[in-house]
Design a protein around this motif. Structure first.
Motif, PDB file in Angstrom:
ATOM      1  N   TYR A   1      12.049  12.287  -8.272  1.00  0.00           N
ATOM      2  CA  TYR A   1      12.853  12.053  -6.091  1.00  0.00           C
ATOM      3  C   TYR A   1      12.001  10.925  -5.871  1.00  0.00           C
ATOM      4  CZ  TYR A   1      14.814  16.603  -5.885  1.00  0.00           C
ATOM      5  OH  TYR A   1      15.919  17.498  -6.540  1.00  0.00           O
ATOM      6  N   LEU A   2      10.632   9.927  -6.124  1.00  0.00           N
ATOM      7  CA  LEU A   2       9.921   9.567  -5.612  1.00  0.00           C
ATOM      8  C   LEU A   2       9.943   8.146  -6.480  1.00  0.00           C
ATOM      9  CD1 LEU A   2       7.120  11.071  -3.373  1.00  0.00           C
ATOM     10  CD2 LEU A   2       9.526  10.848  -2.648  1.00  0.00           C
ATOM     11  N   ASN A   3      11.040   7.582  -6.723  1.00  0.00           N
ATOM     12  CA  ASN A   3      11.821   6.354  -7.182  1.00  0.00           C
ATOM     13  C   ASN A   3      11.165   5.049  -6.098  1.00  0.00           C
ATOM     14  OD1 ASN A   3      11.219   4.117  -8.735  1.00  0.00           O
ATOM     15  ND2 ASN A   3      13.353   4.242  -9.665  1.00  0.00           N
ATOM     16  N   PHE A   4      10.105   4.259  -5.464  1.00  0.00           N
ATOM     17  CA  PHE A   4       9.882   3.344  -4.191  1.00  0.00           C
ATOM     18  C   PHE A   4      10.697   1.887  -5.200  1.00  0.00           C
ATOM     19  CE2 PHE A   4       8.414  -0.345  -3.386  1.00  0.00           C
ATOM     20  CZ  PHE A   4       7.565   0.418  -0.984  1.00  0.00           C
ATOM     21  N   ASP A   5      11.471   1.598  -6.093  1.00  0.00           N
ATOM     22  CA  ASP A   5      12.512   0.555  -6.093  1.00  0.00           C
ATOM     23  C   ASP A   5      13.658   1.144  -5.894  1.00  0.00           C
ATOM     24  OD1 ASP A   5      10.400  -0.820  -7.295  1.00  0.00           O
ATOM     25  OD2 ASP A   5      10.791  -0.236  -9.669  1.00  0.00           O
ATOM     26  N   SER A   6      13.556   2.580  -5.945  1.00  0.00           N
ATOM     27  CA  SER A   6      15.177   2.911  -5.905  1.00  0.00           C
ATOM     28  C   SER A   6      15.157   2.792  -4.166  1.00  0.00           C
ATOM     29  CB  SER A   6      15.707   4.122  -6.167  1.00  0.00           C
ATOM     30  OG  SER A   6      14.567   5.696  -6.108  1.00  0.00           O
ATOM     31  N   PHE A   7      14.166   3.195  -3.027  1.00  0.00           N
ATOM     32  CA  PHE A   7      14.056   3.177  -1.770  1.00  0.00           C
ATOM     33  C   PHE A   7      15.279   1.935  -1.495  1.00  0.00           C
ATOM     34  CE2 PHE A   7      10.254   5.790  -1.751  1.00  0.00           C
ATOM     35  CZ  PHE A   7      10.749   7.352  -2.286  1.00  0.00           C
ATOM     36  N   GLU A   8      15.708   2.745   0.149  1.00  0.00           N
ATOM     37  CA  GLU A   8      15.912   1.316   1.232  1.00  0.00           C
ATOM     38  C   GLU A   8      14.892   1.198   1.787  1.00  0.00           C
ATOM     39  OE1 GLU A   8      19.374   0.202   0.870  1.00  0.00           O
ATOM     40  OE2 GLU A   8      19.571   1.638  -0.650  1.00  0.00           O
ATOM     41  N   LYS A   9      14.546   0.081   1.897  1.00  0.00           N
ATOM     42  CA  LYS A   9      13.409  -0.793   2.138  1.00  0.00           C
ATOM     43  C   LYS A   9      14.042  -2.182   3.305  1.00  0.00           C
ATOM     44  CE  LYS A   9      11.438  -0.716  -2.524  1.00  0.00           C
ATOM     45  NZ  LYS A   9      12.747  -0.003  -3.001  1.00  0.00           N
ATOM     46  N   VAL A  10      13.438  -1.052   4.750  1.00  0.00           N
ATOM     47  CA  VAL A  10      14.133  -2.195   5.985  1.00  0.00           C
ATOM     48  C   VAL A  10      12.732  -2.736   6.867  1.00  0.00           C
ATOM     49  CG1 VAL A  10      15.067  -1.890   7.779  1.00  0.00           C
ATOM     50  CG2 VAL A  10      15.897  -0.149   5.821  1.00  0.00           C
ATOM     51  N   ILE A  11      13.039  -3.469   6.814  1.00  0.00           N
ATOM     52  CA  ILE A  11      11.490  -4.379   8.096  1.00  0.00           C
ATOM     53  C   ILE A  11      12.113  -5.114   9.001  1.00  0.00           C
ATOM     54  CG2 ILE A  11       9.674  -5.858   7.848  1.00  0.00           C
ATOM     55  CD1 ILE A  11       9.398  -5.595   4.801  1.00  0.00           C
ATOM     56  N   VAL A  12      11.816  -4.632   9.863  1.00  0.00           N
ATOM     57  CA  VAL A  12      12.165  -5.778  11.397  1.00  0.00           C
ATOM     58  C   VAL A  12      11.094  -6.516  12.313  1.00  0.00           C
ATOM     59  CG1 VAL A  12      13.260  -5.763  13.753  1.00  0.00           C
ATOM     60  CG2 VAL A  12      14.423  -4.422  11.843  1.00  0.00           C
TER      61      VAL A  12
ATOM     62  N   GLU B   1       0.699  -1.071   0.509  1.00  0.00           N
ATOM     63  CA  GLU B   1      -0.040   0.239  -0.353  1.00  0.00           C
ATOM     64  C   GLU B   1       0.742   1.291  -0.174  1.00  0.00           C
ATOM     65  OE1 GLU B   1      -3.194   0.147  -0.118  1.00  0.00           O
ATOM     66  OE2 GLU B   1      -3.146  -1.708  -0.696  1.00  0.00           O
ATOM     67  N   ILE B   2       1.642   1.286   0.751  1.00  0.00           N
ATOM     68  CA  ILE B   2       2.854   2.302   0.503  1.00  0.00           C
ATOM     69  C   ILE B   2       3.712   2.254  -0.081  1.00  0.00           C
ATOM     70  CG2 ILE B   2       4.870   3.480   1.393  1.00  0.00           C
ATOM     71  CD1 ILE B   2       4.609   1.765   3.764  1.00  0.00           C
ATOM     72  N   LYS B   3       3.935   1.231  -1.126  1.00  0.00           N
ATOM     73  CA  LYS B   3       4.278   2.086  -2.867  1.00  0.00           C
ATOM     74  C   LYS B   3       3.477   2.432  -3.529  1.00  0.00           C
ATOM     75  CE  LYS B   3       6.176  -0.646  -6.649  1.00  0.00           C
ATOM     76  NZ  LYS B   3       5.590  -0.152  -7.949  1.00  0.00           N
ATOM     77  N   LYS B   4       1.707   1.891  -3.406  1.00  0.00           N
ATOM     78  CA  LYS B   4       1.031   2.484  -4.630  1.00  0.00           C
ATOM     79  C   LYS B   4       0.184   4.046  -4.133  1.00  0.00           C
ATOM     80  CE  LYS B   4      -4.041   1.656  -4.333  1.00  0.00           C
ATOM     81  NZ  LYS B   4      -5.418   1.869  -3.219  1.00  0.00           N
ATOM     82  N   GLU B   5       0.394   4.263  -2.910  1.00  0.00           N
ATOM     83  CA  GLU B   5       0.537   5.383  -2.832  1.00  0.00           C
ATOM     84  C   GLU B   5       1.264   6.173  -3.221  1.00  0.00           C
ATOM     85  OE1 GLU B   5      -2.672   7.148  -1.499  1.00  0.00           O
ATOM     86  OE2 GLU B   5      -2.926   5.249  -1.480  1.00  0.00           O
ATOM     87  N   VAL B   6       3.054   5.647  -2.787  1.00  0.00           N
ATOM     88  CA  VAL B   6       4.359   6.590  -3.391  1.00  0.00           C
ATOM     89  C   VAL B   6       3.766   6.333  -4.781  1.00  0.00           C
ATOM     90  CG1 VAL B   6       6.265   6.552  -4.307  1.00  0.00           C
ATOM     91  CG2 VAL B   6       5.738   6.416  -1.848  1.00  0.00           C
ATOM     92  N   ASP B   7       2.972   5.776  -5.908  1.00  0.00           N
ATOM     93  CA  ASP B   7       3.206   5.850  -7.616  1.00  0.00           C
ATOM     94  C   ASP B   7       2.166   6.534  -7.693  1.00  0.00           C
ATOM     95  OD1 ASP B   7       5.225   3.442  -7.291  1.00  0.00           O
ATOM     96  OD2 ASP B   7       3.840   1.424  -7.795  1.00  0.00           O
ATOM     97  N   LEU B   8       0.912   6.832  -6.915  1.00  0.00           N
ATOM     98  CA  LEU B   8      -0.036   7.440  -7.526  1.00  0.00           C
ATOM     99  C   LEU B   8       0.495   9.183  -7.497  1.00  0.00           C
ATOM    100  CD1 LEU B   8      -3.140   6.108  -5.092  1.00  0.00           C
ATOM    101  CD2 LEU B   8      -2.788   6.050  -7.984  1.00  0.00           C
TER     102      LEU B   8
END
Length: 424
Positions: free
Chosen positions: A410-421, A332-339
């Motif tokens: 500036y907002l390319n989701f694929d280039s973001f660092e993604k951290v899940i803990v 859903e985060i990706k969806k909102e960034v892509d929109l």
């Protein structure tokens, strides 16, 4: 009668008047900036020191020195410092961030001559007693042990290291780092960094000529320059968008942190990106909150921010969600960034965000201290008050086409660092 079923009409903020800082030079060359405002007999005096000479082999020096300044001088023990300040109804605190270390005094102006000598001792004659250092190390290791059990804390550490590597911005302390601390290291850094040619003073509140003269008497005289130092300077490579998954067995919640290196306050796009960030996740009515909290119910809170440092800036999205919906939340985060990259922001939504931002800016100028904070933002970024004029004009005038262009850059989701803990 008032029609209570209709929301009141928006009134856009027209003028925002900042109280500008007056500049002085103390006898030894320290730059002092004064924000004179307010009717109460109160001042805040901030002595601001740049963090310098970063060494990966001694990563905790600046932080621990700042934290332990009030733990004793050659003539005052820690409880005596506290009692002396408390006696006059004053408050003394130390603050550390990646770029600066700060010593702040809040006091009634009539007590300046009683409280300033204590502050002078703290910043020129701290001795870092071995006993206090041992207690500090023990307490910090215990705090670290507790924090390392928190998913959100771990996600920040992993994210910062992914963006900034082994620099002051990306460093993650360990128990071993505290064990390596010595009093000699603290004295070394104290003598290097806490000196007039590395100090800026900002005083705000009810400031008059007598206030300036008193500060000059205590900090402009009898305090000399030290040996040469090196200002911290870093550069960071472009990241490719890696995934960082730290599994916690049995975790009920997962911490998510997503983002990338971005521009800082010095860049001409910074103000416009703040508008874009506010739409996405910068206030309670943002798209991320509306989708992931209000609609999906995945979290109590989610937000995004644009952060400015001296040597860099970064953008991030952060939340904690149920472990069973973690993957869905990321989608859903990706969806909102892509929109934001594919659809123009509706005019009604953009107008709401603009009014929120201008109102927040105006609401954040309630006293002399907040005006001083605004000054520090620009001064330590090498900017002037035109920055705020340009910020206000940008917020008022930016349109959806420009925001769409910025989102694509500036907002390319694929280039973001993604951290899940936690657990996916």
């Amino acid at each position: 009668m008032i029609e209570r079923t209709l929301a009141p009409a928006f009134r856009q903020v027209e003028n925002i008047d900042l109280i500008k800082a007056e500049e002085y030079s103390l006898d030894n060359g320290i730059n002092l900036f004064s924000i004179n405002a307010g009717s109460q007999d109160l001042v805040r005096i901030e002595l601001i020191f740049n963090n310098v000479n970063w060494e990966p082999s001694k990563p905790l020096q600046a932080y621990v020195v700042n934290s332990m300044l009030v733990e004793g001088t050659s003539t005052l023990r820690s409880h005596e410092i506290a009692e002396e300040i408390d006696y006059y109804g004053a408050f003394l605190q130390t603050d550390y961030n990646y770029d600066q270390s700060v010593v702040t005094l809040y006091t009634l102006t009539k007590h300046l001559e009683s409280t300033l000598p204590v502050v002078k001792q703290v910043i020129t004659d701290s001795v870092f007693p071995e006993e206090e250092l041992s207690t500090f190390i023990r307490n910090q290791k215990q705090k670290l042990s507790i924090n390392l059990e928190k998913n959100d804390f771990l996600s920040r550490r992993i994210f910062n290291r992914a963006l900034f590597g082994n620099t002051i911005y990306g460093f993650s302390s360990s128990s071993e780092d505290y064990d390596k601390l010595t009093r000699d290291q603290l004295v070394e850094y104290f003598n290097l960094a806490y000196r007039p040619d590395n100090c800026t003073i900002v005083v705000s509140g009810q400031v008059n000529d007598s206030t300036i003269a008193s500060i000059n008497n205590h900090f402009g005289r009898g305090w000399d320059k030290g040996v040469s130092l090196t200002q911290n300077s870093f550069s960071f490579p472009v990241r490719n968008g890696s995934e960082h998954y730290y599994e916690r067995e049995g975790a009920l919640q997962s911490a998510i942190r997503i983002g990338n290196l971005c521009v800082n306050r010095n860049h001409p796009d910074f103000a416009a990106l703040q508008v874009l960030n506010t739409v996405l996740g910068g206030y309670f009515g943002s798209r991320l909150m509306a989708n992931i909290r209000e609609d999906k119910g995945y979290t109590y809170g989610i937000g995004s921010a644009l952060v400015s440092f001296k040597n860099s800036g970064y953008f991030f999205i952060a939340s904690e969600v149920g472990a069973n919906v973690c993957t869905s939340a990321v989608d859903e985060i990706k969806k909102e960034v892509d929109l934001l990259r594919t659809e123009r922001i509706p005019e009604e939504e953009l107008a709401l965000v603009k009014n929120y931002m201008l109102g927040s800016f105006l609401g954040g100028l309630e006293n002399a201290f907040s005006h001083a904070d605004k000054f520090k933002n620009i001064y330590f970024s090498g900017l002037d008050y035109d920055y705020y004029s340009n910020y206000i004009q940008t917020v008022k005038s930016i349109n959806s086409d420009k925001l769409l262009e910025l989102a694509n850059f500036y907002l390319n989701f694929d280039s973001f660092e993604k951290v899940i803990v936690g657990k996916k």
